[in-house]
Design an enzyme around this catalytic site. Sequence first.
Site, PDB file in Angstrom:
ATOM      1  N   TYR A 170       0.831  -1.204   0.000  1.00  0.00           N
ATOM      2  CA  TYR A 170       0.000   0.000   0.000  1.00  0.00           C
ATOM      3  C   TYR A 170       0.871   1.262   0.000  1.00  0.00           C
ATOM      4  CZ  TYR A 170      -3.558   3.276   1.818  1.00  0.00           C
ATOM      5  OH  TYR A 170      -4.402   4.342   2.013  1.00  0.00           O
ATOM      6  N   LYS A 174       0.912   4.117  -2.918  1.00  0.00           N
ATOM      7  CA  LYS A 174       0.557   5.501  -2.602  1.00  0.00           C
ATOM      8  C   LYS A 174       1.716   6.461  -2.855  1.00  0.00           C
ATOM      9  CE  LYS A 174      -3.750   5.052  -1.404  1.00  0.00           C
ATOM     10  NZ  LYS A 174      -4.808   5.588  -2.283  1.00  0.00           N
TER      11      LYS A 174
END
Length: 301
Positions: A170, A174
């Site tokens: 993640y 991001k």
Amino acid sequence: MTVCQDRVVIVTGAGRGIGRAHALAFAAEGARVVVNDVGVALDGSAAGDGPAAQVVAEIEAAGGKAVANTDDVADWAGARNLIGTAVEHFGRLDVLVNNAGFVRDRMLVNLGEVEWDAVIRVHLKGHFAPLRHAAEYWRGEAKAGRMPSARVINTSSGAGLLGSVGQSNYSAAKAGIAGLTVVAAAELARYGVTVNAIAPSARTRMTEGVFAETMARPDEGFDAMAPENVSPLVVWLGSVESAGVTGRVFEVEGGKVSLAKAWRHGPSVDKGARWEPSELGPVVQKLIAEAPAPEPVYGAS
């Protein structure tokens, strides 16, 4: 006076949480909204419900205009169809809010290839694919003499800016979104498009294990973790008023808005010739001593 009157807006992942709050907020400011949500569970598996249609019904019940779209934003043809949905139903596209995503958290030593690929796909490719097709549409409009006043708002994360223990997939996705944002801002300015990103902190399906069920201020009755706190900045960034703002990443939490500092060139030492490995220990220590200490990784002890 509404700041997005008659603007045509796509919000991806808009069936729940922050995306839903964005869609409702844009509609309340007079925008016509394409509510995109493929309707999956938190980990990306099939959920069997239709949250996009439910949000459309909420918008229409309040007197707004919206249409549902259930395309997979990380699918090339699906992303193209999403952009086409806005143009076909509302005649044009003014704003793209990339928000869709899910998590599959694991410590790095336990993270599998499937979990890595799935999160990178939905977050990073799921930002790129709609952005790519929207950019093609806006370039065509500019070349036809109809210069857009278009906006893209991407969704990064504090995990992408600083890292987060147990979220390497993640965090990497991001961070990639933040990088994509600054490049797209530079490339698309000639077509009348601004590109910014937010790094929100709010209570959603992805963060319910992190944030308490409520973080209200008793004296004010203010729920600092409500997803609706994030949307006002996104709506403003989607308005014509934000024309001079591009290539920026904003952190949003409760009532606080801050501008994140990107990677910058720091202290340097130039020998004017190739270094020997044995020389570099003191050089690196000098550079570290002259530079600010890095922000701690979320969850690090």
